[in-house]
Design an enzyme around this catalytic site. Structure first.
Site, PDB file in Angstrom:
ATOM      1  N   GLY A 193      83.731 -14.989  74.126  1.00  0.00           N
ATOM      2  CA  GLY A 193      83.919 -15.924  73.011  1.00  0.00           C
ATOM      3  C   GLY A 193      83.184 -15.535  71.742  1.00  0.00           C
ATOM      4  N   GLU A 235      82.604  -9.619  83.244  1.00  0.00           N
ATOM      5  CA  GLU A 235      82.580 -10.303  81.950  1.00  0.00           C
ATOM      6  C   GLU A 235      81.161 -10.293  81.395  1.00  0.00           C
ATOM      7  OE1 GLU A 235      86.035 -13.215  81.469  1.00  0.00           O
ATOM      8  OE2 GLU A 235      84.447 -14.294  82.483  1.00  0.00           O
ATOM      9  N   LYS A 246      90.148 -22.553  79.872  1.00  0.00           N
ATOM     10  CA  LYS A 246      88.896 -23.332  79.791  1.00  0.00           C
ATOM     11  C   LYS A 246      89.248 -24.806  79.530  1.00  0.00           C
ATOM     12  CE  LYS A 246      86.510 -19.174  78.464  1.00  0.00           C
ATOM     13  NZ  LYS A 246      85.408 -18.529  77.772  1.00  0.00           N
ATOM     14  N   HIS A 259      82.337 -18.102  87.107  1.00  0.00           N
ATOM     15  CA  HIS A 259      82.397 -17.807  85.669  1.00  0.00           C
ATOM     16  C   HIS A 259      81.018 -18.079  85.069  1.00  0.00           C
ATOM     17  CE1 HIS A 259      83.388 -18.074  81.445  1.00  0.00           C
ATOM     18  NE2 HIS A 259      84.492 -17.401  81.721  1.00  0.00           N
ATOM     19  N   GLU A 297      80.088 -19.461  82.469  1.00  0.00           N
ATOM     20  CA  GLU A 297      79.887 -20.815  81.929  1.00  0.00           C
ATOM     21  C   GLU A 297      79.555 -21.797  83.038  1.00  0.00           C
ATOM     22  OE1 GLU A 297      83.584 -21.060  79.757  1.00  0.00           O
ATOM     23  OE2 GLU A 297      82.862 -19.468  78.431  1.00  0.00           O
TER      24      GLU A 297
HETATM   25  P1  PGA Z   1      87.057 -14.873  75.801  1.00  0.00           P
HETATM   26  O1  PGA Z   1      86.656 -15.528  77.219  1.00  0.00           O
HETATM   27  O2  PGA Z   1      88.277 -14.043  76.028  1.00  0.00           O
HETATM   28  O3  PGA Z   1      87.319 -16.050  74.905  1.00  0.00           O
HETATM   29  O4  PGA Z   1      85.885 -14.064  75.352  1.00  0.00           O
HETATM   30  C1  PGA Z   1      86.798 -14.800  78.404  1.00  0.00           C
HETATM   31  C2  PGA Z   1      86.349 -15.668  79.568  1.00  0.00           C
HETATM   32  O5  PGA Z   1      85.366 -16.389  79.436  1.00  0.00           O
HETATM   33  O6  PGA Z   1      86.963 -15.639  80.659  1.00  0.00           O
END
Ligand code: PGA
Length: 250
Positions: free
Chosen positions: A173, A167, A11, A96, A98
């Site tokens: 996170g 995911e 990230k 993703h 995000e």
């Molecule tokens: P995380 O993130 O392992 O920090 O939960 C995974 C991702 O967003 O790819």
């Protein structure tokens, strides 16, 4: 046999020197096992050229977190799939959560990104996953089915280069991991969709990764499930020992 993959998504973390240090530690400590088990690192763009060099004589593959929908032009601040290819990137995240949430990426845009990557021999790691409300309402299969629509527009030849990452947004996170049974249920569903839209052989050969608070302590259980072919790792990818322990759980 489908590939087992652990992909680290840094990230927006690590300045240039910190990124080099982490990559060097990975190179030093990584002990590749079987050839169908792959470690991939997706750093921020500033690290791409240096990591390409550091990984060149190793079995670690370079990935990226994003690319643009066009091959070149007046798109200030953007990076094309062709540029990534020129640095030997082999994988790139697409969709993703995000980016879907913060940059409003829709299915049309994600399709264009997949096409750009595939035209440059880069394997898209296509992310999908539901929000907590969707899970509570029991609507998660519907949400994932909608997100996967992007992939059915690809030819079979193109599709076979795609890696899928499930995911669940509520697990990213947050420290709250999906249970291995929850992951397996969705992974099996995704594989059944691939079988329906492509064919059974392609479905059997598709790598489906789990992402969302995956760490060394839960990776073994998650990866023990028949349809979980590895992980997409955020926070735990920022420490060499942790991501390598996850890789060793493959
Ligand atoms: P995380 O993130 O392992 O920090 O939960 C995974 C991702 O967003 O790819």
């Amino acid at each position: 046999m489908r590939k087992k993959i652990v992909a680290g998504n840094w990230k927006m973390n690590k300045n240039f020197l910190e990124g080099i240090d982490l990559a060097k530690e990975l190179v030093e400590k990584h002990q590749p096992s079987e050839s169908n088990k792959q470690l991939v690192v997706c750093p921020p763009f500033i690290h791409t050229a240096a990591l390409s060099e550091l990984f060149s004589a190793t079995s670690i593959e370079l990935g990226a977190q994003n690319c643009h929908t066009s091959d070149k032009g007046a798109y200030t601040g953007e990076i094309s799939a062709g540029m990534l290819k020129s640095l030997n990137a082999k994988y790139c995240l697409v969709g993703h959560s995000e980016r879907r949430a913060n940059f409003f990426e829709d299915n049309q845009e994600l399709f264009q990104k997949c096409k750009q990557l595939l035209a440059n021999d880069i394997r898209p790691i296509f992310c999908c996953g539901e929000m907590l409300e969707d899970r509570r309402e029991g609507a998660y299969f519907d949400v994932i089915e909608d997100q996967l629509e992007v992939l059915w527009k690809l030819s079979k030849t193109d599709f076979q280069k795609v890696v899928i990452a499930y995911e669940p947004i509520w697990a990213i996170g947050t420290g709250e991991t999906a249970t291995a049974a929850q992951a397996q249920e969705v992974h099996a569903f995704i594989r059944s969709q691939v079988a329906k839209k492509m064919d059974v052989t392609i479905a059997e050969n598709t790598s489906i990764l789990y992402g969302g608070s995956c760490k060394a302590s839960n990776a073994i259980e998650l990866f023990s499930k028949p349809d979980v072919d590895g992980g997409l790792i955020g926070g735990a990818a920022l420490q060499a020992d942790e991501i390598l322990a996850i890789y060793n759980a493959l």
